[in-house]
Design an enzyme around this catalytic site. Structure first.
Site, PDB file in Angstrom:
ATOM      1  N   HIS A 182      -6.614  -1.896   9.088  1.00  0.00           N
ATOM      2  CA  HIS A 182      -5.943  -3.173   8.850  1.00  0.00           C
ATOM      3  C   HIS A 182      -6.114  -4.118  10.045  1.00  0.00           C
ATOM      4  CE1 HIS A 182      -3.331  -2.166   5.229  1.00  0.00           C
ATOM      5  NE2 HIS A 182      -3.957  -1.042   5.504  1.00  0.00           N
ATOM      6  N   GLU A 215      -5.480  -7.165  10.207  1.00  0.00           N
ATOM      7  CA  GLU A 215      -4.439  -8.192  10.303  1.00  0.00           C
ATOM      8  C   GLU A 215      -3.347  -7.781  11.287  1.00  0.00           C
ATOM      9  OE1 GLU A 215      -2.775  -5.227   7.747  1.00  0.00           O
ATOM     10  OE2 GLU A 215      -4.708  -6.224   7.690  1.00  0.00           O
ATOM     11  N   SER A 225       0.814  -1.214   0.000  1.00  0.00           N
ATOM     12  CA  SER A 225       0.000   0.000   0.000  1.00  0.00           C
ATOM     13  C   SER A 225       0.848   1.265   0.000  1.00  0.00           C
ATOM     14  CB  SER A 225      -0.932   0.022   1.222  1.00  0.00           C
ATOM     15  OG  SER A 225      -1.837  -1.051   1.184  1.00  0.00           O
ATOM     16  N   CYS A 279      -9.315  -1.831   3.616  1.00  0.00           N
ATOM     17  CA  CYS A 279      -8.611  -0.642   3.155  1.00  0.00           C
ATOM     18  C   CYS A 279      -9.030  -0.257   1.733  1.00  0.00           C
ATOM     19  CB  CYS A 279      -7.099  -0.854   3.275  1.00  0.00           C
ATOM     20  SG  CYS A 279      -6.160   0.697   3.243  1.00  0.00           S
ATOM     21  N   PHE A 280      -8.232  -0.536   0.714  1.00  0.00           N
ATOM     22  CA  PHE A 280      -8.621  -0.255  -0.658  1.00  0.00           C
ATOM     23  C   PHE A 280      -9.906  -1.012  -0.996  1.00  0.00           C
ATOM     24  CE2 PHE A 280      -7.573  -0.092  -5.352  1.00  0.00           C
ATOM     25  CZ  PHE A 280      -7.532   1.287  -5.433  1.00  0.00           C
ATOM     26  N   GLY A 340      -2.863   3.759  -4.333  1.00  0.00           N
ATOM     27  CA  GLY A 340      -3.499   4.473  -5.432  1.00  0.00           C
ATOM     28  C   GLY A 340      -4.847   5.054  -5.079  1.00  0.00           C
TER      29      GLY A 340
END
Length: 394
Positions: free
Chosen positions: A344, A346, A42, A252-253, A226
């Site tokens: 996140h 994780e 990321s 996230c994305f 991005g």
């Protein structure tokens, strides 16, 4: 020299590889986890400034890698450790940066840079060392301003896997999950496999037909770099599979792309959320979680009450939001089996407060699978009844 696109300059010393690098200047507030940060896809295209003053004391190792390489465009620290002191260390951070060709800078006032970015916002930047440090200030600034802007930038093809691969389920198998790799972290894949799912990792070029051919029990969109507004193909792919009723989880994305698929907009944050100490409220439990973040864009969805999906997917609620600035940190679909979070869970290398979300995804997959089985039994029962009625009529 660290040069920002507004002309601000910060002098320091070379760190890692020497040369020139360009990217978006951002800051991360994590006091630990620099190796996970460096190897998180990321961060592709970004020059990461660490706000913690002392970096590198635990060295680096092969276990804590979140991907196969370092992805940051550049690295800026105040004081790199001169000594590596950890029983797990295999190398020094400086060694890894040099080997990967990552241009860095050390010895600058990272607190001053952070305060400036918080006021002016994340912006294009460049690090110039070695022969490139001899360039004039106007030449350096010209190169910085000619660099890519993160707005409108699609980096999925840069960070995604080129070939499909599978990680087998661990423990009791409950099905399979198709993971669209938009910059996925290794920890995420392991947590999915630990929940009894065969993890089928796909390149970002995968199509709806490619995934339907796999007949997965669920779909997962990973984190990644991005602008989500530049990923139309991934939005359309997601819409197609949501209409099929495939359970979905995004991180996230993947949260931003779910937002777009549901019909909401996205926008760029002034300086983003990056680090491992962001307070987020889970509205379903009222619990405040300290979470790991790495995002510069967010979903524009109403915080108050459920809203209707403009794309026709029913009611949607904001499940989590950031207590610092009220940014949307999670979406939950009330009429289809789909949810996502912006942060996140994780936890590499942050807190474990949000790890339960992988259990929530497992429960969603099991519930959806059971529901489909019940529907199939009802259909079989109806077919048998219709057949008996037809025989009686004859």
């Amino acid at each position: 020299m660290l040069v920002l696109e507004d002309g601000t300059r910060y002098e320091g010393h070379g760190y890692g590889a020497l040369g020139r690098t360009l990217g978006e200047a951002v800051f991360s507030t994590g006091m630990t986890g620099y190796q996970e940060t460096l190897t998180d896809p990321s961060y592709a295209g970004q020059i990461v400034l660490m706000t913690a003053p002392h970096i590198g004391n635990t060295g680096t190792n092969d276990i804590d890698m979140e991907s196969q390489r370092i992805w940051v465009a550049g690295f800026a620290v105040r004081e790199p450790s001169r000594v590596v002191s950890n029983f797990r260390a295999q190398r020094s951070l400086d060694d890894d940066l040099r080997e990967a060709g990552i241009v860095g800078i050390q010895g600058l006032d990272t607190r001053a840079v952070t305060r400036h970015l918080r006021s002016a916002g994340a912006m294009r930047a460049g690090i110039f060392s070695g022969p490139d440090a001899a360039l004039s200030a106007p030449e350096q600034l010209e190169q910085v301003r000619a660099g890519a802007d993160m707005r409108g930038l699609n980096l999925s093809s840069v960070v995604s896997t080129s070939e499909q691969y599978t990680i087998p389920a661990r423990g009791e198998r409950i099905g399979s999950v198709a993971v669209l790799d938009l910059g996925v972290k290794t920890s995420t894949l392991h947590y999915l496999a630990d929940r009894g799912l065969d993890v089928i990792v796909l390149p970002e070029t995968a199509t709806v037909d490619d995934i339907r051919a796999l007949n997965p029990s669920a779909l997962f969109y990973s984190n990644g770099p991005g602008d989500p507004a530049a990923s139309d193909q991934h939005v359309e792919l997601l819409r197609g599979l949501l209409r099929d009723g495939v359970p979905y989880f995004g991180i996230c994305f993947g949260n931003q792309l779910l937002g777009r698929a549901l019909g909401y907009g996205t926008y760029k944050l002034p300086f983003g959320h990056r680090g491992i100490n962001q307070p987020v409220l889970d509205r379903s439990t009222g619990r405040v979680e300290i979470t790991a973040h790495n995002h510069g864009f967010a979903v524009d969805a109403p915080l108050d009450g459920p809203s209707e999906s403009a794309a026709g997917f029913g009611r949607v609620e904001v499940s989590h939001y950031d207590l610092n600035d009220n940014v949307v940190e999670g979406l939950n679909c009330l009429d289809i089996p789909a949810f996502s979070v912006q942060y996140h869970p994780e936890s590499a290398a942050g807190p474990h407060d949000a790890n339960y979300l992988f259990d929530r995804f497992r429960d969603l997959v099991l519930a959806t699978t059971a529901g489909k089985a019940d529907d199939a039994d009802e259909t079989d029962s109806t077919d048998q009844t219709d057949s008996t009625d037809q025989e009686d009529a004859e």
